[in-house]
Design a protein around this motif. Structure first.
Motif, PDB file in Angstrom:
ATOM      1  N   ALA A 106      36.886  53.166  47.246  1.00  0.00           N
ATOM      2  CA  ALA A 106      37.581  51.974  46.888  1.00  0.00           C
ATOM      3  C   ALA A 106      37.128  51.301  45.296  1.00  0.00           C
ATOM      4  CB  ALA A 106      38.151  51.638  47.737  1.00  0.00           C
ATOM      5  N   PHE A 107      37.413  52.105  43.976  1.00  0.00           N
ATOM      6  CA  PHE A 107      36.768  51.004  43.241  1.00  0.00           C
ATOM      7  C   PHE A 107      37.547  49.630  43.572  1.00  0.00           C
ATOM      8  CE2 PHE A 107      35.977  54.607  40.558  1.00  0.00           C
ATOM      9  CZ  PHE A 107      35.276  55.219  41.232  1.00  0.00           C
ATOM     10  N   GLY A 108      36.207  48.959  43.757  1.00  0.00           N
ATOM     11  CA  GLY A 108      36.865  46.929  43.194  1.00  0.00           C
ATOM     12  C   GLY A 108      37.777  46.612  44.681  1.00  0.00           C
ATOM     13  N   ALA A 109      37.215  47.237  45.264  1.00  0.00           N
ATOM     14  CA  ALA A 109      37.865  47.015  46.739  1.00  0.00           C
ATOM     15  C   ALA A 109      37.009  47.202  48.490  1.00  0.00           C
ATOM     16  CB  ALA A 109      39.080  47.618  47.586  1.00  0.00           C
ATOM     17  N   PRO A 110      35.805  46.560  47.889  1.00  0.00           N
ATOM     18  CA  PRO A 110      34.409  46.897  48.839  1.00  0.00           C
ATOM     19  C   PRO A 110      35.494  46.918  50.629  1.00  0.00           C
ATOM     20  CG  PRO A 110      34.165  44.525  48.266  1.00  0.00           C
ATOM     21  CD  PRO A 110      34.891  45.564  47.032  1.00  0.00           C
ATOM     22  N   ALA A 111      35.909  46.084  50.704  1.00  0.00           N
ATOM     23  CA  ALA A 111      36.681  45.397  51.946  1.00  0.00           C
ATOM     24  C   ALA A 111      37.514  46.699  52.596  1.00  0.00           C
ATOM     25  CB  ALA A 111      37.620  44.595  52.077  1.00  0.00           C
ATOM     26  N   ARG A 112      37.586  47.588  52.217  1.00  0.00           N
ATOM     27  CA  ARG A 112      38.114  49.076  52.380  1.00  0.00           C
ATOM     28  C   ARG A 112      37.128  49.652  52.820  1.00  0.00           C
ATOM     29  NH1 ARG A 112      43.723  49.710  51.288  1.00  0.00           N
ATOM     30  NH2 ARG A 112      43.043  51.749  50.237  1.00  0.00           N
ATOM     31  N   VAL A 113      36.356  50.172  51.613  1.00  0.00           N
ATOM     32  CA  VAL A 113      35.210  50.775  51.768  1.00  0.00           C
ATOM     33  C   VAL A 113      34.192  50.590  53.713  1.00  0.00           C
ATOM     34  CG1 VAL A 113      33.290  51.847  51.439  1.00  0.00           C
ATOM     35  CG2 VAL A 113      34.049  51.694  49.964  1.00  0.00           C
ATOM     36  N   SER A 114      34.644  49.082  53.765  1.00  0.00           N
ATOM     37  CA  SER A 114      33.442  48.663  54.958  1.00  0.00           C
ATOM     38  C   SER A 114      34.741  49.070  56.821  1.00  0.00           C
ATOM     39  CB  SER A 114      33.957  47.348  54.672  1.00  0.00           C
ATOM     40  OG  SER A 114      32.379  46.974  54.581  1.00  0.00           O
ATOM     41  N   ALA A 115      35.594  48.440  55.941  1.00  0.00           N
ATOM     42  CA  ALA A 115      37.040  49.271  56.315  1.00  0.00           C
ATOM     43  C   ALA A 115      37.098  50.406  57.228  1.00  0.00           C
ATOM     44  CB  ALA A 115      38.533  48.417  56.931  1.00  0.00           C
ATOM     45  N   LEU A 116      37.042  51.716  56.307  1.00  0.00           N
ATOM     46  CA  LEU A 116      36.839  53.027  56.876  1.00  0.00           C
ATOM     47  C   LEU A 116      35.452  53.396  57.501  1.00  0.00           C
ATOM     48  CD1 LEU A 116      38.140  54.003  53.447  1.00  0.00           C
ATOM     49  CD2 LEU A 116      39.404  54.290  55.501  1.00  0.00           C
ATOM     50  N   PHE A 117      34.557  52.582  57.018  1.00  0.00           N
ATOM     51  CA  PHE A 117      33.376  53.000  57.836  1.00  0.00           C
ATOM     52  C   PHE A 117      33.635  52.439  59.585  1.00  0.00           C
ATOM     53  CE2 PHE A 117      29.376  50.910  59.058  1.00  0.00           C
ATOM     54  CZ  PHE A 117      29.034  52.146  59.590  1.00  0.00           C
ATOM     55  N   GLU A 118      34.152  51.115  59.357  1.00  0.00           N
ATOM     56  CA  GLU A 118      34.204  51.056  60.823  1.00  0.00           C
ATOM     57  C   GLU A 118      35.289  52.125  61.468  1.00  0.00           C
ATOM     58  OE1 GLU A 118      34.557  48.968  64.026  1.00  0.00           O
ATOM     59  OE2 GLU A 118      32.667  49.088  63.525  1.00  0.00           O
ATOM     60  N   ALA A 119      36.399  52.251  60.993  1.00  0.00           N
ATOM     61  CA  ALA A 119      37.465  53.264  61.896  1.00  0.00           C
ATOM     62  C   ALA A 119      36.173  54.235  62.598  1.00  0.00           C
ATOM     63  CB  ALA A 119      37.956  53.754  60.298  1.00  0.00           C
ATOM     64  N   GLU A 120      35.388  55.076  61.542  1.00  0.00           N
ATOM     65  CA  GLU A 120      35.105  55.829  62.152  1.00  0.00           C
ATOM     66  C   GLU A 120      33.243  55.641  62.798  1.00  0.00           C
ATOM     67  OE1 GLU A 120      36.485  59.414  61.412  1.00  0.00           O
ATOM     68  OE2 GLU A 120      38.050  57.817  60.427  1.00  0.00           O
ATOM     69  N   LEU A 121      32.626  54.458  62.614  1.00  0.00           N
ATOM     70  CA  LEU A 121      31.475  54.009  63.646  1.00  0.00           C
ATOM     71  C   LEU A 121      32.711  53.834  65.450  1.00  0.00           C
ATOM     72  CD1 LEU A 121      28.737  52.971  63.657  1.00  0.00           C
ATOM     73  CD2 LEU A 121      29.244  51.067  63.317  1.00  0.00           C
ATOM     74  N   SER A 122      33.681  53.421  64.817  1.00  0.00           N
ATOM     75  CA  SER A 122      34.213  53.060  66.133  1.00  0.00           C
ATOM     76  C   SER A 122      34.505  54.321  67.343  1.00  0.00           C
ATOM     77  CB  SER A 122      35.620  51.863  65.881  1.00  0.00           C
ATOM     78  OG  SER A 122      36.312  52.534  65.603  1.00  0.00           O
ATOM     79  N   GLU A 123      34.562  54.552  66.633  1.00  0.00           N
ATOM     80  CA  GLU A 123      34.877  56.630  67.191  1.00  0.00           C
ATOM     81  C   GLU A 123      34.050  57.047  67.323  1.00  0.00           C
ATOM     82  OE1 GLU A 123      37.132  59.321  64.557  1.00  0.00           O
ATOM     83  OE2 GLU A 123      38.957  58.101  64.600  1.00  0.00           O
ATOM     84  N   CYS A 124      32.640  56.719  66.656  1.00  0.00           N
ATOM     85  CA  CYS A 124      31.575  57.288  67.680  1.00  0.00           C
ATOM     86  C   CYS A 124      31.201  56.522  68.650  1.00  0.00           C
ATOM     87  CB  CYS A 124      30.174  57.159  66.575  1.00  0.00           C
ATOM     88  SG  CYS A 124      30.487  58.348  65.134  1.00  0.00           S
ATOM     89  N   SER A 125      31.625  55.125  69.001  1.00  0.00           N
ATOM     90  CA  SER A 125      31.227  54.215  70.173  1.00  0.00           C
ATOM     91  C   SER A 125      31.944  54.476  70.701  1.00  0.00           C
ATOM     92  CB  SER A 125      31.285  52.929  69.684  1.00  0.00           C
ATOM     93  OG  SER A 125      30.905  52.777  68.563  1.00  0.00           O
ATOM     94  N   MET A 126      32.862  55.493  70.880  1.00  0.00           N
ATOM     95  CA  MET A 126      33.738  55.993  72.170  1.00  0.00           C
ATOM     96  C   MET A 126      32.661  56.625  73.580  1.00  0.00           C
ATOM     97  SD  MET A 126      37.238  55.950  70.297  1.00  0.00           S
ATOM     98  CE  MET A 126      37.698  54.986  69.039  1.00  0.00           C
ATOM     99  N   GLY A 127      31.913  57.582  72.852  1.00  0.00           N
ATOM    100  CA  GLY A 127      31.217  58.365  73.510  1.00  0.00           C
ATOM    101  C   GLY A 127      31.354  59.710  73.876  1.00  0.00           C
TER     102      GLY A 127
END
Length: 306
Positions: A106-127
């Motif tokens: 997401a060029f110029g929009a780092p918060a969007r990249v962090s949000a997408l990372f959290e979306a998948e990280l949260s799924e990893c956290s669901m065990g």
């Protein structure tokens, strides 16, 4: 944090092949890569994510009450897009098999990249639970919204649920994470529950305990102490009482988030030049994939009544 150092073992990505390793976060939990064909804007996305990664992990761990495992994450143009609308993916909802995460640049929009990372990280956290079901998808999107100050507002699905006639996905769980209607029901329902004073932390941990077959009605019973049979009618009454039709994933204005989970703008790590290399062919089969923002067009011929 380490920058542009080579990891011992190169990860296997759901779609991408070999990538450039940008660095590992200070706590050693997140190794960030990028597609060198994206050039400096893509590298900047990766550097910003590297700077923000430990904050995202800490916020995620507070939500789920866990200690996250180590993950690898690559920034590249999913679907050929560089505005974040390509979404994100990984191969399983745990850290063992799903710890190689792909996020759209997401060029110029780092918060969007962090949000997408959290979306998948949260799924990893669901065990290993809530994977590829509507409840898990809604939960992961709410985690992303809270951690990123709703940086993915254009991914909203609750308006699509209402436009489709607001079908009942409170008493049943849709066995897919690719249906914007069932996901949208989950988004609106969680907005309502959170607006009643329940925390995302409570909701997330209860949903993981309920598992794949758990319903939002059961979640309502767990959090409120009221019978699950009352969930749908009570929710519908609240939806009817809204002053306007639903236009966001937070129709009950549960955001802003608790201060400890609010977004802190990631610092900027100065990008360094990297040699451009062609990407190999995609590998592996995707097991979990977020809906694309471009898939979420509003239906023209659907009613807005419950």
């Amino acid at each position: 944090m380490s920058m542009m150092s080579a990891p011992v073992d190169a990860p296997v990505w759901p779609q991408y092949g070999r990538a450039v390793h940008v660095g590992t976060s200070a706590n050693g939990k997140v190794s960030v890569y990028f597609d060198p064909q994206l050039g400096r804007p893509g590298l900047q996305n990766a550097c910003d994510l590297l700077t923000d990664a430990d904050r995202v992990v800490a916020a995620n761990d507070r939500i789920f009450g866990i200690v996250s495992g180590a993950v690898n994450v690559i920034v590249f143009a999913l679907g050929g897009r560089t505005d974040g609308t390509g979404g994100a993916d990984h191969m399983a909802c745990d850290f063992v098999n799903g710890g190689s995460i792909e996020v759209c640049a997401a060029f110029g929009a780092p918060a969007r990249v962090s949000a997408l990372f959290e979306a998948e990280l949260s799924e990893c956290s669901m065990g290993g639970r809530l994977c590829e079901v509507s409840t898990g998808e809604a939960l992961s999107r709410w985690c992303a919204a809270v951690v990123s100050d709703n940086a993915l507002g254009d991914f909203a699905t609750a308006p699509i649920w209402q436009a489709a006639g607001a079908p009942d996905f409170v008493n049943i769980t849709d066995p897919t994470d690719r249906n914007p209607i069932s996901t949208g029901c989950g988004m609106a329902f969680l907005s309502w529950l959170l607006s009643l004073g329940h925390s995302l932390n409570e909701a997330a941990r209860a949903m993981v305990t309920l598992g794949d077959t758990g319903t939002l009605a059961q979640l309502y019973a767990e959090l409120t102490g009221n019978p699950a049979t009352a969930a749908w009618d009570t929710f519908c009454t609240a939806v009817h009482a809204l002053p306007t039709k639903i236009t966001t994933d937070d129709p009950f204005t549960a955001l802003p988030m608790p201060a400890q989970l609010a977004l802190h703008n990631p610092g900027t790590a100065e990008p360094v030049d990297a040699a451009l290399r062609p990407a190999p062919d995609p590998v592996c089969q995707i097991r979990s994939h977020r809906l694309l923002a471009a898939d979420l067009d509003y239906p023209d011929d659907l009613t807005t009544q419950l």
